[in-house]
Design a protein around this motif. Structure first.
Motif, PDB file in Angstrom:
ATOM      1  N   CYS A   1      -5.062   5.709  -0.004  1.00 15.11           N
ATOM      2  CA  CYS A   1      -4.064   4.758  -0.264  1.00 15.11           C
ATOM      3  C   CYS A   1      -4.139   3.983  -1.398  1.00 15.11           C
ATOM      4  O   CYS A   1      -5.829   3.551  -1.686  1.00 15.11           O
ATOM      5  N   LEU A   2      -3.463   3.571  -2.257  1.00 16.43           N
ATOM      6  CA  LEU A   2      -3.619   2.657  -3.391  1.00 16.43           C
ATOM      7  C   LEU A   2      -2.774   1.559  -3.238  1.00 16.43           C
ATOM      8  O   LEU A   2      -1.755   1.263  -2.482  1.00 16.43           O
ATOM      9  N   THR A   3      -3.293   0.417  -3.880  1.00 14.41           N
ATOM     10  CA  THR A   3      -2.281  -0.997  -3.986  1.00 14.41           C
ATOM     11  C   THR A   3      -1.163  -0.534  -5.069  1.00 14.41           C
ATOM     12  O   THR A   3      -1.298   0.391  -5.522  1.00 14.41           O
ATOM     13  N   LEU A   4      -0.184  -1.352  -4.998  1.00 15.83           N
ATOM     14  CA  LEU A   4       0.808  -1.157  -6.113  1.00 15.83           C
ATOM     15  C   LEU A   4       0.416  -1.138  -7.437  1.00 15.83           C
ATOM     16  O   LEU A   4       0.940  -0.574  -8.291  1.00 15.83           O
ATOM     17  N   SER A   5      -0.610  -1.756  -7.501  1.00 16.81           N
ATOM     18  CA  SER A   5      -1.420  -1.748  -8.973  1.00 16.81           C
ATOM     19  C   SER A   5      -2.247  -0.611  -9.087  1.00 16.81           C
ATOM     20  O   SER A   5      -2.710  -0.464 -10.437  1.00 16.81           O
ATOM     21  N   GLY A   6      -2.432   0.097  -8.285  1.00 20.31           N
ATOM     22  CA  GLY A   6      -3.046   1.590  -8.431  1.00 20.31           C
ATOM     23  C   GLY A   6      -4.629   1.087  -8.194  1.00 20.31           C
ATOM     24  O   GLY A   6      -5.459   2.394  -8.463  1.00 20.31           O
ATOM     25  N   HIS A   7      -5.225   0.301  -7.356  1.00 20.61           N
ATOM     26  CA  HIS A   7      -6.485   0.215  -6.957  1.00 20.61           C
ATOM     27  C   HIS A   7      -6.529   0.998  -5.754  1.00 20.61           C
ATOM     28  O   HIS A   7      -5.675   0.587  -4.594  1.00 20.61           O
TER      29      HIS A   7
ATOM     30  N   ILE B   1       0.843  -1.251   0.050  1.00 19.66           N
ATOM     31  CA  ILE B   1       0.026   0.054  -0.010  1.00 19.66           C
ATOM     32  C   ILE B   1       0.953   1.179   0.280  1.00 19.66           C
ATOM     33  O   ILE B   1       1.881   1.431   0.768  1.00 19.66           O
ATOM     34  N   VAL B   2       0.509   2.235  -0.970  1.00 20.45           N
ATOM     35  CA  VAL B   2       1.090   3.645  -0.675  1.00 20.45           C
ATOM     36  C   VAL B   2       0.198   4.748  -0.556  1.00 20.45           C
ATOM     37  O   VAL B   2      -1.187   4.272  -0.926  1.00 20.45           O
ATOM     38  N   PHE B   3       0.674   5.876  -0.332  1.00 17.81           N
ATOM     39  CA  PHE B   3      -0.034   7.024  -0.087  1.00 17.81           C
ATOM     40  C   PHE B   3      -0.178   7.703  -1.582  1.00 17.81           C
ATOM     41  O   PHE B   3       0.911   7.625  -2.152  1.00 17.81           O
ATOM     42  N   ALA B   4      -1.242   8.453  -2.122  1.00 16.22           N
ATOM     43  CA  ALA B   4      -1.179   9.025  -3.339  1.00 16.22           C
ATOM     44  C   ALA B   4      -2.175  10.249  -3.083  1.00 16.22           C
ATOM     45  O   ALA B   4      -3.226  10.487  -2.430  1.00 16.22           O
ATOM     46  N   VAL B   5      -1.821  11.362  -3.812  1.00 16.57           N
ATOM     47  CA  VAL B   5      -2.513  12.581  -3.588  1.00 16.57           C
ATOM     48  C   VAL B   5      -3.792  12.506  -4.605  1.00 16.57           C
ATOM     49  O   VAL B   5      -3.418  12.210  -5.732  1.00 16.57           O
ATOM     50  N   ARG B   6      -4.792  12.707  -4.270  1.00 11.30           N
ATOM     51  CA  ARG B   6      -6.166  12.749  -4.706  1.00 11.30           C
ATOM     52  C   ARG B   6      -6.691  13.956  -5.266  1.00 11.30           C
ATOM     53  O   ARG B   6      -7.162  14.146  -6.339  1.00 11.30           O
TER      54      ARG B   6
END
Length: 130
Positions: free
Chosen positions: A111-117, A54-59
């Motif tokens: 949060c996103l999975t490494l595949s972007g979900h 899991i990674v953080f991403a700015v939405r």
């Protein structure tokens, strides 16, 4: 939760020809401050990625540029949690010079999975930022 303050110095490379901070660099400053805040909360983003995938991403970012920062200014980036839901974290961030607000943003992080979900914020993260 109390505000988190992060110090930033404006370097020559941060400015335009007029010696004013280039607008996109404020986004860099607030990103660094969020990274420091997460680290100070005891959240290891590398471990989160490697262990949980899991990674953080700015939405979303909504930003207001109020006053210019200039070469060699000592700035403070203040981060405050505004809202926490199952899937997102909303923070208010300000860039200040001697207490005067120069830049203000509201940032939504997911949060996103490494595949972007998209995935829910881990419970450990929600507990620490509350």
């Amino acid at each position: 939760m109390s505000p988190h303050d992060f110090a930033v110095r404006v370097y020559y490379e941060d400015t335009d020809m007029a010696g004013i901070v280039y607008y996109a660099n404020y986004l860099r400053y607030i990103e660094r401050a969020r990274s420091a805040w997460v680290r100070d909360l005891g959240i290891d983003q590398n471990a989160m990625r490697e262990r949980d995938g899991i990674v953080f991403a700015v939405r979303r970012v909504e930003a207001d540029y109020l006053m210019p920062a200039k070469f060699d200014d000592a700035l403070t980036v203040r981060t405050v949690t505004r809202a926490i839901t199952g899937a997102r974290l909303v923070m208010a961030q300000e860039v200040l010079r001697e207490g005067e607000v120069l830049f203000r943003a509201e940032v939504t992080v997911v949060c996103l999975t490494l595949s972007g979900h998209p995935v829910r914020l881990p419970d450990a993260v929600r507990r620490r930022v509350h």
